[in-house]
Design a protein around this motif. Structure first.
Motif, mmCIF file in Angstrom:
data_model
loop_
_atom_site.group_PDB
_atom_site.id
_atom_site.type_symbol
_atom_site.label_atom_id
_atom_site.label_comp_id
_atom_site.label_asym_id
_atom_site.label_seq_id
_atom_site.Cartn_x
_atom_site.Cartn_y
_atom_site.Cartn_z
ATOM 1 N N UNK A 126 0.806 -1.210 0.000
ATOM 2 C CA UNK A 126 0.000 0.000 0.000
ATOM 3 C C UNK A 126 0.846 1.270 0.000
ATOM 4 N N UNK A 127 0.228 2.367 -0.413
ATOM 5 C CA UNK A 127 0.945 3.642 -0.472
ATOM 6 C C UNK A 127 1.398 4.084 0.910
ATOM 7 N N UNK A 128 2.453 4.835 0.966
ATOM 8 C CA UNK A 128 3.009 5.281 2.248
ATOM 9 C C UNK A 128 2.020 6.130 3.044
ATOM 10 N N UNK A 129 1.008 6.679 2.386
ATOM 11 C CA UNK A 129 0.017 7.478 3.085
ATOM 12 C C UNK A 129 -0.949 6.671 3.926
ATOM 13 N N UNK A 130 -0.972 5.361 3.777
ATOM 14 C CA UNK A 130 -1.874 4.503 4.547
ATOM 15 C C UNK A 130 -1.144 4.043 5.797
ATOM 16 N N UNK A 131 -1.663 4.416 6.964
ATOM 17 C CA UNK A 131 -0.956 4.079 8.193
ATOM 18 C C UNK A 131 -1.649 2.955 8.963
ATOM 19 N N UNK A 132 -1.047 2.593 10.087
ATOM 20 C CA UNK A 132 -1.513 1.487 10.920
ATOM 21 C C UNK A 132 -2.991 1.634 11.283
ATOM 22 N N UNK A 133 -3.394 2.804 11.731
ATOM 23 C CA UNK A 133 -4.783 2.999 12.158
ATOM 24 C C UNK A 133 -5.760 2.809 11.002
ATOM 25 N N UNK A 134 -5.375 3.198 9.801
ATOM 26 C CA UNK A 134 -6.251 3.015 8.643
ATOM 27 C C UNK A 134 -6.396 1.535 8.293
ATOM 28 N N UNK A 135 -5.301 0.784 8.361
ATOM 29 C CA UNK A 135 -5.356 -0.649 8.066
ATOM 30 C C UNK A 135 -6.222 -1.360 9.103
ATOM 31 N N UNK A 136 -6.067 -1.008 10.372
ATOM 32 C CA UNK A 136 -6.884 -1.616 11.432
ATOM 33 C C UNK A 136 -8.356 -1.264 11.232
ATOM 34 N N UNK A 137 -8.640 -0.041 10.845
ATOM 35 C CA UNK A 137 -10.030 0.370 10.601
ATOM 36 C C UNK A 137 -10.639 -0.444 9.461
ATOM 37 N N UNK A 138 -9.882 -0.662 8.406
ATOM 38 C CA UNK A 138 -10.358 -1.485 7.282
ATOM 39 C C UNK A 138 -10.668 -2.899 7.769
ATOM 40 N N UNK A 139 -9.750 -3.478 8.558
ATOM 41 C CA UNK A 139 -9.941 -4.842 9.068
ATOM 42 C C UNK A 139 -11.165 -4.927 9.976
ATOM 43 N N UNK A 140 -11.305 -3.963 10.875
ATOM 44 C CA UNK A 140 -12.465 -3.954 11.771
ATOM 45 C C UNK A 140 -13.772 -3.862 10.990
ATOM 46 N N UNK B 162 -8.018 -0.504 -0.471
ATOM 47 C CA UNK B 162 -6.634 -0.389 -0.004
ATOM 48 C C UNK B 162 -5.808 0.601 -0.822
ATOM 49 N N UNK B 163 -6.297 1.000 -1.970
ATOM 50 C CA UNK B 163 -5.532 1.907 -2.806
ATOM 51 C C UNK B 163 -4.421 1.213 -3.565
ATOM 52 N N UNK B 164 -4.480 -0.111 -3.625
ATOM 53 C CA UNK B 164 -3.460 -0.903 -4.325
ATOM 54 C C UNK B 164 -4.092 -2.227 -4.743
ATOM 55 N N UNK B 165 -3.706 -2.709 -5.904
ATOM 56 C CA UNK B 165 -4.210 -4.013 -6.370
ATOM 57 C C UNK B 165 -3.528 -5.122 -5.572
ATOM 58 N N UNK B 166 -4.273 -6.147 -5.178
ATOM 59 C CA UNK B 166 -3.680 -7.222 -4.399
ATOM 60 C C UNK B 166 -2.980 -8.263 -5.270
ATOM 61 N N UNK B 167 -1.963 -8.895 -4.678
ATOM 62 C CA UNK B 167 -1.383 -10.110 -5.247
ATOM 63 C C UNK B 167 -2.078 -11.259 -4.522
ATOM 64 N N UNK B 168 -2.662 -12.187 -5.261
ATOM 65 C CA UNK B 168 -3.431 -13.282 -4.662
ATOM 66 C C UNK B 168 -2.780 -14.605 -5.020
ATOM 67 N N UNK B 169 -2.480 -15.405 -3.978
ATOM 68 C CA UNK B 169 -1.827 -16.703 -4.184
ATOM 69 C C UNK B 169 -2.622 -17.800 -3.478
ATOM 70 N N UNK C 124 6.619 -1.497 8.396
ATOM 71 C CA UNK C 124 7.973 -1.451 7.837
ATOM 72 C C UNK C 124 7.969 -1.791 6.345
ATOM 73 N N UNK C 125 7.243 -2.838 5.956
ATOM 74 C CA UNK C 125 7.186 -3.283 4.557
ATOM 75 C C UNK C 125 6.107 -2.567 3.754
ATOM 76 N N UNK C 126 5.286 -1.754 4.432
ATOM 77 C CA UNK C 126 4.160 -1.073 3.793
ATOM 78 C C UNK C 126 3.253 -2.081 3.084
ATOM 79 N N UNK C 127 2.913 -3.159 3.811
ATOM 80 C CA UNK C 127 2.057 -4.210 3.256
ATOM 81 C C UNK C 127 0.972 -4.602 4.247
ATOM 82 N N UNK C 128 -0.183 -4.889 3.696
ATOM 83 C CA UNK C 128 -1.244 -5.566 4.430
ATOM 84 C C UNK C 128 -1.340 -6.948 3.804
ATOM 85 N N UNK C 129 -1.328 -7.982 4.641
ATOM 86 C CA UNK C 129 -1.410 -9.353 4.142
ATOM 87 C C UNK C 129 -2.571 -10.030 4.856
ATOM 88 N N UNK C 130 -3.527 -10.487 4.076
ATOM 89 C CA UNK C 130 -4.666 -11.229 4.619
ATOM 90 C C UNK C 130 -4.496 -12.691 4.245
#
Length: 98
Positions: free
Chosen positions: A10-24, A78-85, A46-52
């Motif tokens: 995700x872009x550097x503008x997305x922080x921890x609180x935003x990722x947690x809000x999305x998950x919640x 998320x503002x970014x296309x996911x890689x899905x495996x 650190x890696x600027x990644x959300x992994x589900x």
């Protein structure tokens, strides 16, 4: 069983609180969902990644869920296309019932 890893760089503008809000906000959608055994929301600032990570009862259920429409929706979220495996799960150790 099938495991699915969905990674968003995700872009550097997305922080921890935003990722947690999305998950919640998304959690309720998966509670009791047919075919889903587990879903984990993770992130690394650190890696600027959300992994589900999902554990599905079948590959068919997982493939049906990850439709082009869903991919577009989460890209917008998320503002970014996911890689899905997709991976086959050989075994699960679940100590939560101990």
């Amino acid at each position: 069983m099938i495991g699915v890893t969905v990674t968003f760089s995700y872009p550097s503008g997305l922080d921890r609180s935003q990722v947690i809000k999305i998950a919640e906000g998304a959690r309720g959608m998966f509670e009791g969902m047919p075919g889903v055994r587990f879903k984990f929301f993770t992130f690394s600032e650190k890696e600027q990644q959300a992994v589900n990570f999902y554990v599905w009862e079948s590959k068919e259920a997982a493939e049906q869920f990850f439709s082009p429409e869903l991919r577009e929706r989460v890209t917008d979220l998320y503002g970014a296309a996911p890689a899905i495996e997709f991976v086959e799960i050989a075994e699960i150790v679940d100590n939560s019932k101990s």
